[in-house]
Structure formats: C-alpha cells, structure tokens
Design a protein around this motif. Structure first.
Motif, mmCIF file in Angstrom:
data_model
loop_
_atom_site.group_PDB
_atom_site.id
_atom_site.type_symbol
_atom_site.label_atom_id
_atom_site.label_comp_id
_atom_site.label_asym_id
_atom_site.label_seq_id
_atom_site.Cartn_x
_atom_site.Cartn_y
_atom_site.Cartn_z
ATOM 1 N N LYS A 329 0.815 -1.219 0.000
ATOM 2 C CA LYS A 329 0.000 0.000 0.000
ATOM 3 C C LYS A 329 0.847 1.267 0.000
ATOM 4 C CE LYS A 329 -0.553 0.181 5.057
ATOM 5 N NZ LYS A 329 -1.531 0.251 6.154
ATOM 6 N N ASP A 330 2.107 1.173 0.523
ATOM 7 C CA ASP A 330 2.961 2.355 0.568
ATOM 8 C C ASP A 330 4.324 2.110 -0.073
ATOM 9 O OD1 ASP A 330 3.929 0.576 2.388
ATOM 10 O OD2 ASP A 330 4.226 2.034 4.016
ATOM 11 N N GLY A 331 4.464 1.017 -0.810
ATOM 12 C CA GLY A 331 5.744 0.732 -1.445
ATOM 13 C C GLY A 331 5.721 -0.594 -2.165
ATOM 14 N N VAL A 332 6.882 -1.227 -2.260
ATOM 15 C CA VAL A 332 6.975 -2.502 -2.959
ATOM 16 C C VAL A 332 7.882 -3.443 -2.175
ATOM 17 C CG1 VAL A 332 6.650 -1.490 -5.245
ATOM 18 C CG2 VAL A 332 8.975 -1.794 -4.363
ATOM 19 N N LEU A 333 7.724 -4.724 -2.431
ATOM 20 C CA LEU A 333 8.619 -5.735 -1.879
ATOM 21 C C LEU A 333 9.573 -6.165 -2.992
ATOM 22 C CD1 LEU A 333 9.281 -7.670 0.531
ATOM 23 C CD2 LEU A 333 7.738 -9.317 -0.576
ATOM 24 N N CYS A 334 10.876 -6.186 -2.667
ATOM 25 C CA CYS A 334 11.879 -6.522 -3.670
ATOM 26 C C CYS A 334 12.966 -7.388 -3.039
ATOM 27 C CB CYS A 334 12.494 -5.252 -4.259
ATOM 28 S SG CYS A 334 13.840 -5.551 -5.415
ATOM 29 N N ASP A 335 13.408 -8.413 -3.760
ATOM 30 C CA ASP A 335 14.569 -9.213 -3.334
ATOM 31 C C ASP A 335 15.797 -8.487 -3.901
ATOM 32 O OD1 ASP A 335 16.315 -11.087 -2.475
ATOM 33 O OD2 ASP A 335 15.517 -12.744 -3.651
ATOM 34 N N ILE A 336 16.373 -7.578 -3.102
ATOM 35 C CA ILE A 336 17.414 -6.691 -3.637
ATOM 36 C C ILE A 336 18.740 -7.432 -3.796
ATOM 37 C CG2 ILE A 336 16.322 -4.622 -2.690
ATOM 38 C CD1 ILE A 336 18.602 -4.536 -0.613
ATOM 39 N N GLN A 337 19.501 -7.015 -4.819
ATOM 40 C CA GLN A 337 20.803 -7.606 -5.095
ATOM 41 C C GLN A 337 21.921 -6.578 -5.017
ATOM 42 O OE1 GLN A 337 19.510 -8.943 -9.039
ATOM 43 N NE2 GLN A 337 21.004 -7.564 -9.954
ATOM 44 N N ALA A 338 21.604 -5.386 -4.524
ATOM 45 C CA ALA A 338 22.599 -4.327 -4.336
ATOM 46 C C ALA A 338 22.192 -3.509 -3.107
ATOM 47 C CB ALA A 338 22.665 -3.437 -5.574
ATOM 48 N N PRO A 339 23.141 -2.851 -2.454
ATOM 49 C CA PRO A 339 22.826 -2.084 -1.241
ATOM 50 C C PRO A 339 21.826 -0.963 -1.504
ATOM 51 C CG PRO A 339 25.197 -2.420 -1.453
ATOM 52 C CD PRO A 339 24.588 -2.851 -2.748
ATOM 53 N N LEU A 340 20.986 -0.697 -0.505
ATOM 54 C CA LEU A 340 19.963 0.340 -0.616
ATOM 55 C C LEU A 340 19.755 0.990 0.743
ATOM 56 C CD1 LEU A 340 17.755 1.556 -2.585
ATOM 57 C CD2 LEU A 340 16.170 -0.074 -1.534
ATOM 58 N N LYS A 341 19.527 2.317 0.722
ATOM 59 C CA LYS A 341 19.294 3.037 1.976
ATOM 60 C C LYS A 341 18.330 4.187 1.706
ATOM 61 C CE LYS A 341 23.589 5.526 1.121
ATOM 62 N NZ LYS A 341 23.762 4.809 -0.159
ATOM 63 N N GLY A 374 20.250 2.364 8.602
ATOM 64 C CA GLY A 374 21.453 2.170 7.798
ATOM 65 C C GLY A 374 21.134 1.602 6.427
ATOM 66 N N GLU A 375 22.024 0.766 5.928
ATOM 67 C CA GLU A 375 21.951 0.277 4.560
ATOM 68 C C GLU A 375 21.609 -1.208 4.532
ATOM 69 O OE1 GLU A 375 24.573 1.623 0.877
ATOM 70 O OE2 GLU A 375 25.661 0.168 2.094
ATOM 71 N N ALA A 376 20.595 -1.567 3.743
ATOM 72 C CA ALA A 376 20.255 -2.977 3.538
ATOM 73 C C ALA A 376 21.120 -3.513 2.408
ATOM 74 C CB ALA A 376 18.787 -3.115 3.178
ATOM 75 N N GLN A 377 21.699 -4.691 2.587
ATOM 76 C CA GLN A 377 22.649 -5.227 1.612
ATOM 77 C C GLN A 377 21.977 -6.142 0.588
ATOM 78 O OE1 GLN A 377 25.933 -4.352 1.407
ATOM 79 N NE2 GLN A 377 25.463 -2.868 3.025
ATOM 80 N N GLU A 378 21.095 -7.031 1.072
ATOM 81 C CA GLU A 378 20.464 -7.979 0.159
ATOM 82 C C GLU A 378 19.265 -8.611 0.850
ATOM 83 O OE1 GLU A 378 23.402 -11.710 1.298
ATOM 84 O OE2 GLU A 378 23.640 -10.721 -0.632
ATOM 85 N N GLY A 379 18.492 -9.398 0.073
ATOM 86 C CA GLY A 379 17.348 -10.101 0.632
ATOM 87 C C GLY A 379 16.032 -9.404 0.352
ATOM 88 N N LEU A 380 14.960 -9.930 0.921
ATOM 89 C CA LEU A 380 13.623 -9.374 0.717
ATOM 90 C C LEU A 380 13.467 -8.102 1.541
ATOM 91 C CD1 LEU A 380 11.405 -12.589 0.717
ATOM 92 C CD2 LEU A 380 11.645 -10.943 -1.164
#
Length: 825
Positions: A329-341, A374-380
C-alpha cells in the motif's frame, strides 16, 4: 618539453567545466581533454573560452597535469581564419596538444609550428598500422584508435609503430565508427563530425526483415550500445601497448569524473606496481551508479554482437536492484541484489523507457514490517517510496527496479575535489651548503616536473654559539609546506663548521623557493612558431575540362544497365569483393572503365581484401580509408586512386594534402552544404574534385551487425550462419521510413537513408566552378531505374534540362520522394 613515449601510461580524463577539471586533477588524472568554444565535438557542452586558456594551463601544469584541447571536428572553408586564431591561442597558452580530426587543420598547424603537438582524434577513423603510418609525415604525437579495435589488433598496431596509442576505456559507445556517422547530418543538419550529434542511435527502430516486421518483444533500441567499462582489462591493455587510457564524458558531472578517474587510477597503479588487483563488486557498482546503460567491454575482447547492447532501454539506468515481488500500500517488496538506503533514488522499469516512468527517493526501508536503520545489503526488503514521487497503481509485479542515484556516494566524491588542499602533493629534495661569512645556499629539486631553483639567504652565516644548524632542524623548518603542492622528501646539509640561521630567514627561503618552483611549473610550454607563412599557389583548371558522369553500382544488374548508357565511368561497390572480377568483366565487355571501391574500414590483417581488389585489375580504385590510401600509395600503382567522402575532406587544405600525397581526385565530405561546397571549390582545384549528385546517404557505418544480432544464434561472423546472404533487413524509424541495412566484406553494416538525395538543382553551380566529375550512386534500383536516372543527369550536364525539372521528375517517380539532403541547409 618532455616528449611523450610509448613506455609510459597516461590516464586521460574528460572535463567540461572547472568543477570537472578540479575533480580530474584531484583524483589522479595524468592529463585532461577539453573543448574551447565552438570548435570541438561537444558543442552542446558548456566548454571553455579562448581567453581562459592561460589560466587553465597554468592550473594544470601546477599539478603536473597535461591539458589537451579538442579540435576534433571538420573545419569548413570560411572557418579557417578563426581556426588559425584558436591554434595560435593554444600555442601561446602552452597547451600540451591539440586533438584533431581534419587533415586540412593538421596541415595548417604544421605550417604554423613544426613542433606543436598534434594528437590524431578517433574521428580520423584510424584502425590499422597503415593508417598510423599515413600520418607519419605530420609528426603526430599520439593516435587515438577506433573503439572497434580489439586487444589483439591494438597489439599488432603497437608492434608496428613507434607512435603512442590512445584507447577509450570507459564511457558511452557510438554504434557507428567515429568520423563515419552521417545520421544527425542527414536528419537534422546536426553533424557528428561537427560536434552536434543528435544521438539518433538511441531511438527505437522496428526491424523489417524481407519486407515483414519482425516481432521483437520489448527490444526496440537495436542500435543503442551499452557503455564501455574496461577497468578489468587494464593489465591486458597495458600489455597490448596502450599508452593513454581515455575516459569519455565531457558532458558528465564532476562526481562522474572523480569516480571513474579514481577507480582507473588505482587499477593502473596497482598493476604497474606489480600487485595483483581485482576490482571489487562495490567499485563496479559505484561506476554503474555514476552513469551506465549497462556495461560492456565493447569490442576489446573481440566481437560478440549479443553482448554489445541490451535493446530494452537507451539511457543511463544506474544499478539494478531487482524486480518487484509485490506491490504494497505504501511501497513494494523486492529481493534486492545491491545495497539500498534511505535517500537513494530509484526508478521502476516497466519496459517502456519512452514513456514517463515512476520513481523518486526512497523514503524508508523495512524487513518483514520492521524499519531498518542504515543500509540494507540484500534479501527481501520493503521499499517505501514518497507518496508524491511514485504512483503505485502504475507499478506492477515483475517491473525492474533501478537505483538511479546515491547521495552518500556523491557527497563522498565531492569531498575529493571541493578543497584544493585535498589535491596531490609532490616531493621536494633540498641540498644546503654554506660557511661562516657567506650566504646559505639552498637548491630545491622538483624532480617530477624536472625543475630546480636556487635560493640564498639574505644575510651571511654566523658561527653558532649554542644550537648549530642541523639536518633535523632544517627538515623541520623546510618541511612546513602545508597549503602548498609540495612535501619535503629529503634534505642534505653540507656546511663548514657550526653555523646558525634565524628561523625567520629559513621561513623566507622556503616561501621564496616554493613560489619560484610553482611559477616555473605554471610557465607556458614553449613551441616554435613560423612567423612567415607562404601560401601555396592555387591550381586553376586548364581550359574547358569535359564533364564526366560516373555511375556507382551495387549489383551486376546495375552495372550492366549503366554500361548500356553513355556513362563515362563505372564504380562497383559490392558487399563482397569476391564478386568484383565479374563486375570488371561486364565493364570490359562494354569497353567502360571501372573503379572498385574499398571498404570504409581497414583493420589489421585485412590487406587480403585490398589485394583482392588489385587482382581484379580495375582501371582505378575508390579509396575510403587512410589505411587503404597508405597501402596503395606504398604499392606505387599506375592506376588512379580516387579519395571518397569517408576521408572527410571539408576544406582546400585537406584537398591539397591528399592530392600531394598521391590521390588523383577527391570527393568532399557529405557534411558540406551547397554554400560550403561553393566556398571549397572557390579555393581548391575544381577539376580534381568529384561531386556526388545522387545517392541514398550512408548514415551509420558500424562494426555492430544487426543481421547477426537478431537473425542468428551466433555471436560473430564465424558462427552466425551468414543470414545477410539470405535476408534483407531495414530499420523502420518513428516516422515510418524504412532504412536499408547492408553488409560489407568485413561484416560491417551500413544503414542507408530510405529517401534518395539529389543535388540536381546545384549542378549549374558546380559547372560554373569548374567541377568535371559527377557521381550518381545506386542502392537497390532496378536496371530500368538506373537507365532512367542516368539519362536525367546526363541531360542536366549537357544543359538540356534544368536541375529543377530533374528534381520534379525524380520526386514524381520515387515512392518515398526525394530529398535535397544536407546540401540545402
């Protein structure tokens, strides 16, 4: 002045403004290249002004960085005066070299100065040792090779020449050979050879195969390459003999410059130091983050048409994060493969880059509903986007998510160049001598710049009563170099007896020495300037020279039809040179003289193609590359060599140069409009000029093969199955015009303009100016059409028909009409 030699390695950075220049210097560039006002291949960039040159060069030389001015465009006749002014300004400012495309400009520079450095631009289309050798009489200091040369070819060229070679290693790739793209010129009067490229290769095209539209899914950008990134090939490039590592991007940001320069600086230094170095995934991501359409080695590792482009998007994307797994409802779910913050920029890619895409800043990140710091590195990861940035109703499961910006990375890069105190420093060695009753003599050595100065104390030395002068004390006082470009490396003290020098005196000596050395660094390089220039006598046409009508044919049917007319000469320009003997045989049957065309590109190892042309025993050769020109001149042939449009002749100085070197006629560049042609013909020997008055303009000329990429499972000519022999491809643009794609013997593609171009209305101008050779070019026309068109132009040359009536006849009989092309602009 230190001469550039092959046993060095140079890191060359692009700079479009002062911020970029400082970023390049601060992050370790050995040299920079930049444009000045209008005479460069990035006229849309901010560029520098001529009166800034002394300041720019003083700044660069202060840090021992070389500065090259890009003059990498064709120069028209009415611009030669202004061109000379810019050359003189560069000489006076001590510019380290001019990067030049135009052979006429090369002639002018050498007339003005015998030792001012010239670098041959990639726009010269130099791709073989023979092309490098052609430039030898002009003492070209560095040659920039075409981006299509692979490592093996680079090594071959390097082994055969003493000239240092420059190679592009990072940045945007042109799909067409540099210097051989006429698309922007044809469609918008914005020539790539004039720095006005409109990037038509980044547009979508439909693939038409044998007249039918091929279903390509979401692949539409069939001519838009990924970006070059050769940082992992640094060792191989050095071993292949590359002198200068060139980064593309004079329109990029200072953060981009800082990022790319620093990464390549480290890779080069590590290899030269003999240390194993493997670029990290993080560094590669950071390079992608600054600017990337996806990375490729280009052609450096050889030809692989499957990896050169992606086809689904034409613009910078950044770093791929992953795909949307679920829309919340306020974003998306992603299995990220690069850092994100938080604060990172993202965009959602639904496979339609031509439409407005959803994207913005990351507002928050969560894991299983819990907020992450901080920064999320990987995963859902749940990515929360700002509600004013992203309309989530337009985001779908399966959409790709790209990280388009990283504010933290940008701040880190900015810090490298925001203050000059962070820039590089240079070691100083000091030798000190003296004795009581004499001044202290200090010699300061800036070995990196090859400079030294001597500074004496203003007072004589006195005998020390308590604390005599020591090396340690001198090092302490002379080492106070904060805020300067120097650091003290070594002090040697050689004095007789115990002496004392007031600290105030030592400080004064240090400041004076540093000031003198910095001033010496900033002095302009000195070059020889010829003050008396002798103009060559203009060759005038001798009497009335009969006009010659030439038919360039691309099939045996066209040759047969041409031979049955009163045409004076036949040119054969076939896809495969193995078919040339048949063309010559047909021409001989009708007693018509015939010239055979070389490919537009000459690569190492392709002399066999040039020899095959000779073995067909033509009456002349239509020569299309500097390499082929040099090769045939070395053979001392007794048949005429005719220079084609691809030699990019735009002024009378270039005409004179090629004629003096041994060509019999010259075809001017297709970049010239009618006024520029008239200006050229007013200064050049018109009887030695050949004008193309009818053709399908060859727009792109590319190593990238559309046939192999989209009609084959193979990767290059060795395994593609040669679909070009069974099928005909055209590229349909957004307007609906279908542009034919043809191959040559080297499997290179030429994309021809769909609409014929006619210069019929200007024939009277050319006749008045003494032009005697007129060429009509055919592409897919039938024999009947060839006969009709040649008849029209013969009547025009004989004065039986006006150019306007020919224009109307052509327009009436051609399904797509006819254009005046670049001549009218």
């Amino acid at each position: 002045m230190k001469r550039i030699t092959k046993n060095k390695v140079e890191l060359l950075a692009p700079v479009g403004n002062w911020e970029c220049l400082r970023a390049a210097v601060a992050n370790g560039a050995d040299a920079v290249f930049f444009g000045v006002e209008k005479f460069n291949a990035r006229v849309r960039a901010k560029n520098f002004q001529m009166d800034e040159l002394p300041t720019i060069m003083a700044y660069l030389h202060k840090y021992n960085v070389r500065g090259y001015v890009t003059f990498n465009i064709l120069v028209f006749e009415n611009e030669l005066h202004d061109a000379r002014k810019l050359v003189r300004a560069c000489i006076d400012a001590g510019v380290d070299a001019l990067i030049v495309q135009d052979m006429g400009l090369v002639e002018i520079i050498r007339e003005m100065s015998p030792d001012f450095p010239i670098h041959g631009s990639t726009q010269m289309t130099v791709t073989s040792a023979e092309a490098v050798e052609f430039l030898k009489p002009f003492d070209i200091e560095v040659v920039v090779l075409g981006r299509e040369n692979n490592l093996k070819q680079i090594k071959t060229i390097s082994d055969k020449t003493k000239v240092p070679l420059e190679v592009f290693v990072h940045g945007a790739l042109c799909v067409s050979y540099s210097g051989q793209c006429l698309t922007s010129e044809m469609w918008g009067g914005r020539s790539a050879n004039r720095g006005e490229c409109a990037q038509a290769c980044r547009l979508p095209y439909d693939l038409i195969v044998d007249g039918e539209r091929k279903e390509m899914g979401n692949i539409a950008y069939v001519l838009s390459p990924k970006d070059l990134a050769a940082i992992e090939l640094v060792p191989e490039l050095i071993e292949a003999g590359v002198y200068s590592f060139k980064i593309e991007g004079r329109m990029k940001s200072p953060e981009y410059v800082a990022n790319v320069v620093s990464k390549y600086r480290k890779a080069i230094d590590e290899y030269l130091a003999g240390r194993d170095y493997e670029i990290s995934k993080e560094d590669l991501r950071e390079l992608e983050q600054s600017f990337s359409r996806g990375f490729t080695y280009g052609f450096l590792k050889g030809t692989n048409h499957k990896t050169l482009l992606d086809g689904t998007y034409p613009k910078s994307r950044g770093v791929l994060l992953g795909t949307v797994k679920k829309v919340l409802k306020d974003g998306v779910l992603c299995d990220i493969q690069a850092p994100l913050k938080r604060g990172d920029g993202i965009v959602f890619d639904a496979g339609r880059p031509d439409l407005k895409e959803e994207g913005g800043r990351v507002y928050d990140i969560r894991k299983q509903g819990s907020k992450l710091e901080g920064e999320a590195q990987e995963g859902l990861i749940e990515i929360v986007a700002g509600r004013h940035d992203v309309n989530l109703t337009k985001v779908h499961v399966g959409d790709k998510i790209w990280k388009t910006s990283d504010q933290e990375l940008e701040r880190r890069l900015q810090k490298t160049f925001e203050t000059e105190l962070a820039y590089r420093s240079f070691p100083l060695k000091v030798t000190v001598t003296g004795k009581v009753g004499k001044p202290l003599v200090t010699q300061w050595f800036d070995e990196e710049a090859g400079l030294s100065v001597t500074v004496q104390s203003s007072i004589d030395l006195e005998e020390a009563q308590k604390r005599p002068l020591t090396s340690e004390y001198l090092a302490e006082q002379f080492g106070r170099l904060g805020g300067t470009i120097y650091e003290l490396a070594h002090v040697e003290l050689h004095v007789s007896g115990d002496v004392i020098v007031p600290v105030k005196e030592l400080n004064s000596i240090r400041r004076e020495a540093v000031e003198l050395l910095v001033n010496k660094r900033q002095e302009p390089r000195k070059y020889t300037v010829n003050t008396e220039l002798t103009a060559k006598k203009k060759q005038l046409a001798k009497g009335n020279v009969p006009t010659k009508l030439i038919s360039l044919c691309r099939s045996l049917e066209q040759i047969e039809a041409s031979c049955k007319t009163d045409v004076d000469y036949i040119y054969a320009d076939f896809e495969f040179t193995k078919d040339y003997p048949q063309a010559v045989e047909v021409a001989r049957k009708y007693a018509k003289p015939i010239a055979l065309a070389t490919p537009r590109i000459h690569m190492p190892g392709e002399q066999g193609v040039l020899n095959q042309i000779l073995r067909a025993k033509p009456d002349a050769i239509l020569v299309r590359s500097l390499g082929a020109v040099h090769y045939y001149l070395e053979q001392k042939l007794d048949i005429p060599l005719i220079g084609d449009f691809s030699l990019n002749v735009a002024n009378h100085k270039a005409v004179e140069m090629f004629l003096e070197r041994g060509l019999d006629r010259i075809t001017p560049s297709y970049d010239l409009n009618i006024q520029q042609m008239v200006d050229l013909l007013g200064e050049a020997p018109a009887q030695d000029i050949e004008v193309v008055i009818h053709q399908h303009l060859p727009m792109y000329h590319t190593e990238h093969c559309v046939y192999c990429t989209f009609l084959s499972e193979g990767t290059d000519y060795t395994n593609c199955g040669r679909p070009c022999e069974e099928h005909r491809i055209s590229l349909e643009d957004r307007v609906g015009f279908s542009h034919p794609v043809r191959v040559d013997v080297g499997c290179r593609n030429t994309v021809f303009n769909a609409i014929e171009q006619s210069g019929a209305e200007y024939i009277s101008n050319f006749l008045e100016l003494g032009v005697s050779h007129y060429r009509v070019e055919f592409l897919e026309e039938t024999g009947e059409k060839v006969t009709e068109v040649l008849s029209l132009y013969r009547e025009a040359l004989q004065g039986k028909r006006t150019g306007t009536s020919i224009w109307k006849s052509l327009k009436a009989t051609n399904q797509l009409g006819v254009t005046r092309g670049q001549l009218i602009k």
